[in-house]
Design a protein around this motif. Structure first.
Motif, PDB file in Angstrom:
ATOM      1  N   GLY A   1       6.014   3.599 -21.094  1.00 24.31           N
ATOM      2  CA  GLY A   1       6.403   2.295 -21.617  1.00 24.31           C
ATOM      3  C   GLY A   1       6.669   1.239 -20.562  1.00 24.31           C
ATOM      4  N   LYS A   2       6.329   1.509 -19.315  1.00 23.98           N
ATOM      5  CA  LYS A   2       6.548   0.535 -18.242  1.00 23.98           C
ATOM      6  C   LYS A   2       5.354  -0.420 -18.147  1.00 23.98           C
ATOM      7  N   ASN A   3       5.660  -1.671 -17.815  1.00 25.35           N
ATOM      8  CA  ASN A   3       4.622  -2.683 -17.634  1.00 25.35           C
ATOM      9  C   ASN A   3       4.089  -2.570 -16.204  1.00 25.35           C
ATOM     10  N   VAL A   4       3.019  -1.829 -16.038  1.00 31.50           N
ATOM     11  CA  VAL A   4       2.482  -1.544 -14.712  1.00 31.50           C
ATOM     12  C   VAL A   4       2.034  -2.820 -14.017  1.00 31.50           C
ATOM     13  N   PHE A   5       1.393  -3.704 -14.761  1.00 30.75           N
ATOM     14  CA  PHE A   5       0.913  -4.954 -14.166  1.00 30.75           C
ATOM     15  C   PHE A   5       2.067  -5.772 -13.602  1.00 30.75           C
ATOM     16  N   ALA A   6       3.175  -5.842 -14.325  1.00 33.87           N
ATOM     17  CA  ALA A   6       4.328  -6.620 -13.865  1.00 33.87           C
ATOM     18  C   ALA A   6       4.908  -6.028 -12.586  1.00 33.87           C
ATOM     19  N   TYR A   7       4.997  -4.704 -12.523  1.00 36.82           N
ATOM     20  CA  TYR A   7       5.530  -4.069 -11.317  1.00 36.82           C
ATOM     21  C   TYR A   7       4.614  -4.308 -10.119  1.00 36.82           C
ATOM     22  N   LYS A   8       3.304  -4.217 -10.336  1.00 31.34           N
ATOM     23  CA  LYS A   8       2.362  -4.478  -9.254  1.00 31.34           C
ATOM     24  C   LYS A   8       2.485  -5.920  -8.767  1.00 31.34           C
ATOM     25  N   MET A   9       2.621  -6.845  -9.711  1.00 30.42           N
ATOM     26  CA  MET A   9       2.758  -8.256  -9.336  1.00 30.42           C
ATOM     27  C   MET A   9       4.033  -8.480  -8.529  1.00 30.42           C
ATOM     28  N   GLN A  10       5.117  -7.871  -8.947  1.00 30.95           N
ATOM     29  CA  GLN A  10       6.369  -8.013  -8.205  1.00 30.95           C
ATOM     30  C   GLN A  10       6.237  -7.441  -6.797  1.00 30.95           C
TER      31      GLN A  10
ATOM     32  N   PHE B   1       0.814  -1.221   0.000  1.00 28.02           N
ATOM     33  CA  PHE B   1       0.000   0.000   0.000  1.00 28.02           C
ATOM     34  C   PHE B   1       0.847   1.271   0.000  1.00 28.02           C
ATOM     35  N   GLY B   2       1.823   1.330   0.889  1.00 29.62           N
ATOM     36  CA  GLY B   2       2.590   2.556   1.041  1.00 29.62           C
ATOM     37  C   GLY B   2       3.374   2.929  -0.200  1.00 29.62           C
ATOM     38  N   TYR B   3       3.921   1.938  -0.883  1.00 27.13           N
ATOM     39  CA  TYR B   3       4.778   2.220  -2.035  1.00 27.13           C
ATOM     40  C   TYR B   3       4.137   1.887  -3.379  1.00 27.13           C
ATOM     41  N   ALA B   4       3.300   0.841  -3.438  1.00 28.93           N
ATOM     42  CA  ALA B   4       2.680   0.462  -4.714  1.00 28.93           C
ATOM     43  C   ALA B   4       1.241   0.933  -4.829  1.00 28.93           C
ATOM     44  N   GLY B   5       0.632   1.361  -3.706  1.00 26.19           N
ATOM     45  CA  GLY B   5      -0.747   1.821  -3.762  1.00 26.19           C
ATOM     46  C   GLY B   5      -1.772   0.708  -3.878  1.00 26.19           C
TER      47      GLY B   5
ATOM     48  N   ARG C   1      11.464   3.505  -7.568  1.00 25.13           N
ATOM     49  CA  ARG C   1      10.975   4.787  -8.075  1.00 25.13           C
ATOM     50  C   ARG C   1       9.826   4.582  -9.054  1.00 25.13           C
ATOM     51  N   VAL C   2       9.903   3.532  -9.855  1.00 27.92           N
ATOM     52  CA  VAL C   2       8.786   3.221 -10.758  1.00 27.92           C
ATOM     53  C   VAL C   2       7.559   2.844  -9.947  1.00 27.92           C
ATOM     54  N   LEU C   3       7.771   2.087  -8.873  1.00 25.75           N
ATOM     55  CA  LEU C   3       6.659   1.655  -8.033  1.00 25.75           C
ATOM     56  C   LEU C   3       5.949   2.867  -7.415  1.00 25.75           C
ATOM     57  N   LYS C   4       6.730   3.823  -6.936  1.00 20.09           N
ATOM     58  CA  LYS C   4       6.121   5.032  -6.379  1.00 20.09           C
ATOM     59  C   LYS C   4       5.381   5.819  -7.463  1.00 20.09           C
ATOM     60  N   GLY C   5       5.926   5.816  -8.671  1.00 18.67           N
ATOM     61  CA  GLY C   5       5.237   6.475  -9.776  1.00 18.67           C
ATOM     62  C   GLY C   5       3.896   5.828 -10.072  1.00 18.67           C
TER      63      GLY C   5
ATOM     64  N   ASP D   1      -1.254   5.658 -15.015  1.00 19.20           N
ATOM     65  CA  ASP D   1      -1.421   5.953 -16.441  1.00 19.20           C
ATOM     66  C   ASP D   1      -0.191   6.671 -16.990  1.00 19.20           C
ATOM     67  N   ALA D   2       0.363   7.588 -16.204  1.00 18.61           N
ATOM     68  CA  ALA D   2       1.567   8.294 -16.640  1.00 18.61           C
ATOM     69  C   ALA D   2       2.737   7.331 -16.771  1.00 18.61           C
ATOM     70  N   VAL D   3       2.865   6.392 -15.818  1.00 22.57           N
ATOM     71  CA  VAL D   3       3.945   5.406 -15.881  1.00 22.57           C
ATOM     72  C   VAL D   3       3.758   4.494 -17.074  1.00 22.57           C
ATOM     73  N   ARG D   4       2.520   4.118 -17.337  1.00 20.83           N
ATOM     74  CA  ARG D   4       2.238   3.262 -18.500  1.00 20.83           C
ATOM     75  C   ARG D   4       2.582   3.988 -19.798  1.00 20.83           C
ATOM     76  N   ALA D   5       2.340   5.292 -19.820  1.00 22.53           N
ATOM     77  CA  ALA D   5       2.657   6.077 -21.019  1.00 22.53           C
ATOM     78  C   ALA D   5       4.155   6.132 -21.288  1.00 22.53           C
TER      79      ALA D   5
END
Length: 325
Positions: free
Chosen positions: A198-207, A33-37, A182-186, A192-196
């Motif tokens: 080119g980052k795989n948001v789903f993969a970061y959330k899963m990690q 929650f604190g870092y990945a939301g 830093r990507v996780l905090k983003g 949506d901004a992180v996805r724009a």
């Protein structure tokens, strides 16, 4: 009133295995929650898998104590993947509902008699301590002083738990200072901004779900080291306690979960000893049982006040606050 006993019991929770276990689990929740939301209300499920994975591996399959712990951590990682694949694309409130339901499913699976041969259903498991205690490097005797006085097994549980907690804190600190963190905090702030970018948001959330879940499972292992693993320990109240601890210390902080766990359990111990004494002395117009229940009401009111007046927690920075949409 016996103030010596009241203060002694309260101070004893400073280094209690329960406090250490909750600090570990809250550290994992901070990653979620604190870092990945991620609004995860299923940390009780991760703790249950850690504790049961360890106990069943040792009792039913004869693994060494360290092997059982690895199995418990692996089960938590697998559970995070199974839970995350269908849910991490859900909106935050739906994610909260699904995760709390998943944790209840895990608890009920350990309660059912279908797996009684391995889980002992509602009675839980015990007698898996021999291997861990056999690895105790401390000679037989009494250690510490005052409220911090334990035998060699009590000391070993605390030292081992503190080592795991220190490792978890160091891991989270290193990860959150890295590009991954830093990507996780983003993602927490605006996925949506992180996805724009080119980052795989789903993969970061899963990690993040896996990392936090494994840390939570480590807390579940420490939680069962002193006594036994019982399914009734993993009700939704455990998750709510963890959220209280996290919000008290600071969600997006490294040491906030540990501070929150210490303060939470010391306050719970103080009220749990003080309020019944006040009831017996006639100062509170209620029975001992009612006085014991009153502490949960007071803690709930305190949590409301924290969320209203200091939502970032004791160690939190308001600039790190995230408002989950």
């Amino acid at each position: 009133m016996d103030w010596g006993a009241i203060l002694g019991n309260t101070l004893g929770y400073l280094l209690s295995p329960v406090t250490i276990a909750y600090a570990l689990a809250a550290t994992g929740l901070a990653v979620h929650f604190g870092y990945a939301g991620l609004l995860n209300f299923g940390m009780a499920g991760f703790m249950a898998l850690g504790g049961y994975g360890y106990a069943i591996s040792v009792l039913s399959f004869g693994l060494p104590w360290w092997g059982g712990m690895l199995v418990g951590l692996a089960l938590a990682a697998l559970f995070a993947i199974i839970l995350g694949v269908p849910t991490l694309r859900l909106r935050a409130d739906y994610l909260a509902i699904v995760t709390i339901a998943a944790a209840e499913i895990v608890r009920l699976l350990f309660t059912t008699q279908l797996f009684d041969e391995w889980t002992n259903s509602a009675d839980g498991l015990g007698g898996y301590h021999e291997g861990f205690r056999g690895a105790n490097p401390f000679p037989e005797g009494t250690y510490g002083f005052g409220p911090w006085e334990w035998n060699q097994d009590g000391l070993w549980v605390r030292v081992f738990g503190l080592i795991l907690l220190a490792a978890a804190i160091l891991l989270v600190w290193a990860l959150m200072r890295s590009p991954w963190g830093r990507v996780l905090k983003g993602i927490r702030e605006d996925e949506d901004a992180v996805r724009a970018l080119g980052k795989n948001v789903f993969a970061y959330k899963m990690q993040a779900l896996v990392v936090g879940g494994v840390i939570g499972a480590a807390g579940g292992i420490v939680y069962v080291l002193p006594s036994a693993v019982v399914p009734s320990s993993y009700t939704t109240s455990l998750t709510f306690f963890l959220w209280t601890i996290l919000l008290l210390g600071g969600a997006a902080t490294i040491f906030g979960p540990s501070l929150g766990a210490v303060l939470f359990w010391m306050v719970m111990a103080l009220l749990g000893n003080l309020l019944p004494e006040l009831a017996q002395a006639g100062i509170l117009p209620m029975t001992d049982i009612q006085a014991g229940t009153l502490r949960y009401i007071l803690v709930g009111v305190a949590l409301m006040l924290i969320v209203i007046f200091r939502p970032q927690g004791i160690l939190g920075d308001k600039r790190e606050m995230t408002f989950v949409k």
